[in-house]
Motif scaffolding. Sequence first.
Motif, mmCIF file in Angstrom:
data_model
loop_
_atom_site.group_PDB
_atom_site.id
_atom_site.type_symbol
_atom_site.label_atom_id
_atom_site.label_comp_id
_atom_site.label_asym_id
_atom_site.label_seq_id
_atom_site.Cartn_x
_atom_site.Cartn_y
_atom_site.Cartn_z
ATOM 1 N N MET A 32 0.847 -1.158 0.000
ATOM 2 C CA MET A 32 0.000 0.000 0.000
ATOM 3 C C MET A 32 0.900 1.230 0.000
ATOM 4 N N PRO A 33 0.630 2.174 -0.845
ATOM 5 C CA PRO A 33 1.426 3.401 -0.851
ATOM 6 C C PRO A 33 1.283 4.154 0.468
ATOM 7 N N PHE A 34 2.063 5.159 0.619
ATOM 8 C CA PHE A 34 2.109 5.912 1.866
ATOM 9 C C PHE A 34 1.044 6.993 1.893
ATOM 10 N N ALA A 35 -0.030 6.720 2.594
ATOM 11 C CA ALA A 35 -1.090 7.721 2.731
ATOM 12 C C ALA A 35 -0.594 8.819 3.664
ATOM 13 N N GLY A 36 -0.938 10.012 3.358
ATOM 14 C CA GLY A 36 -0.586 11.123 4.234
ATOM 15 C C GLY A 36 0.695 11.833 3.866
ATOM 16 N N ASP A 37 1.396 11.360 2.850
ATOM 17 C CA ASP A 37 2.659 11.995 2.484
ATOM 18 C C ASP A 37 2.472 13.401 1.937
ATOM 19 N N TYR A 38 1.315 13.694 1.402
ATOM 20 C CA TYR A 38 1.115 14.986 0.759
ATOM 21 C C TYR A 38 -0.054 15.763 1.351
ATOM 22 N N LEU A 39 -0.275 15.628 2.641
ATOM 23 C CA LEU A 39 -1.330 16.406 3.282
ATOM 24 C C LEU A 39 -0.853 17.856 3.399
ATOM 25 N N TRP A 40 -1.704 18.774 2.967
ATOM 26 C CA TRP A 40 -1.298 20.174 3.013
ATOM 27 C C TRP A 40 -2.541 21.049 2.957
ATOM 28 N N VAL A 41 -2.554 22.092 3.733
ATOM 29 C CA VAL A 41 -3.600 23.103 3.661
ATOM 30 C C VAL A 41 -2.902 24.455 3.636
ATOM 31 N N THR A 42 -3.329 25.289 2.720
ATOM 32 C CA THR A 42 -2.785 26.639 2.670
ATOM 33 C C THR A 42 -3.955 27.613 2.600
ATOM 34 N N SER A 43 -3.747 28.782 3.114
ATOM 35 C CA SER A 43 -4.847 29.739 3.099
ATOM 36 C C SER A 43 -4.320 31.156 2.897
ATOM 37 N N LEU A 44 -5.202 31.984 2.388
ATOM 38 C CA LEU A 44 -4.912 33.399 2.198
ATOM 39 C C LEU A 44 -6.239 34.127 2.381
ATOM 40 N N GLY A 45 -6.324 34.932 3.401
ATOM 41 C CA GLY A 45 -7.590 35.608 3.689
ATOM 42 C C GLY A 45 -8.663 34.591 4.019
ATOM 43 N N ASP A 46 -9.793 34.661 3.296
ATOM 44 C CA ASP A 46 -10.866 33.704 3.550
ATOM 45 C C ASP A 46 -10.854 32.534 2.566
ATOM 46 N N PHE A 47 -9.772 32.377 1.817
ATOM 47 C CA PHE A 47 -9.638 31.272 0.865
ATOM 48 C C PHE A 47 -8.666 30.232 1.442
ATOM 49 N N ALA A 48 -9.049 28.973 1.377
ATOM 50 C CA ALA A 48 -8.170 27.885 1.825
ATOM 51 C C ALA A 48 -8.253 26.742 0.823
ATOM 52 N N TYR A 49 -7.138 26.074 0.606
ATOM 53 C CA TYR A 49 -7.048 24.958 -0.337
ATOM 54 C C TYR A 49 -6.294 23.829 0.344
ATOM 55 N N GLY A 50 -6.849 22.634 0.280
ATOM 56 C CA GLY A 50 -6.216 21.474 0.902
ATOM 57 C C GLY A 50 -5.859 20.428 -0.144
ATOM 58 N N THR A 51 -4.772 19.709 0.088
ATOM 59 C CA THR A 51 -4.385 18.603 -0.786
ATOM 60 C C THR A 51 -4.177 17.356 0.058
ATOM 61 N N TRP A 52 -4.347 16.198 -0.562
ATOM 62 C CA TRP A 52 -4.153 14.916 0.097
ATOM 63 C C TRP A 52 -3.867 13.867 -0.958
ATOM 64 N N THR A 53 -3.364 12.747 -0.539
ATOM 65 C CA THR A 53 -3.135 11.622 -1.428
ATOM 66 C C THR A 53 -3.797 10.398 -0.826
ATOM 67 N N ASP A 54 -4.238 9.517 -1.677
ATOM 68 C CA ASP A 54 -4.777 8.249 -1.197
ATOM 69 C C ASP A 54 -4.557 7.180 -2.256
ATOM 70 N N TRP A 55 -4.997 5.998 -1.955
ATOM 71 C CA TRP A 55 -4.718 4.857 -2.828
ATOM 72 C C TRP A 55 -5.979 4.336 -3.511
ATOM 73 N N ARG A 56 -6.961 5.202 -3.741
ATOM 74 C CA ARG A 56 -8.210 4.750 -4.363
ATOM 75 C C ARG A 56 -8.001 4.173 -5.758
ATOM 76 N N ASN A 57 -6.954 4.583 -6.470
ATOM 77 C CA ASN A 57 -6.691 4.075 -7.818
ATOM 78 C C ASN A 57 -5.553 3.058 -7.857
ATOM 79 N N THR A 58 -5.084 2.632 -6.693
ATOM 80 C CA THR A 58 -3.978 1.689 -6.629
ATOM 81 C C THR A 58 -4.496 0.271 -6.838
ATOM 82 N N VAL A 59 -3.758 -0.536 -7.590
ATOM 83 C CA VAL A 59 -4.161 -1.899 -7.911
ATOM 84 C C VAL A 59 -3.505 -2.865 -6.928
ATOM 85 N N GLN A 60 -4.329 -3.686 -6.284
ATOM 86 C CA GLN A 60 -3.825 -4.666 -5.330
ATOM 87 C C GLN A 60 -3.152 -5.818 -6.070
ATOM 88 N N GLY A 61 -2.164 -6.404 -5.474
ATOM 89 C CA GLY A 61 -1.475 -7.543 -6.063
ATOM 90 C C GLY A 61 -0.644 -8.246 -5.015
#
Length: 89
Positions: free
Chosen positions: A1-30
Amino acid sequence: MPFAGDYLWVTSLGDFAYGTWTDWRNTVQGKDPRETPEDEDATTADVVQCRVTLTSPPDKKGNTTKSWSGDQCPHAGGLDQDIYGDKTP
């Protein structure tokens, strides 16, 4: 399983905020062919990998060594995870 949480980030400016995250929803099990016998996470953690056994040429005494190749299909969904982002509420 890839590393969840490696790219968690929230940035904001004034009343605007943008968050990023990574997950494995498209990862193929094997199965990981290097695990013999397969360990206890066989149904939950391993991802698709295309690895082959490599055998070295015989040395002066006729001995060979075996090792695993790198993943030969890194874009088959096994190690891929996507980074998502969205404006936060």
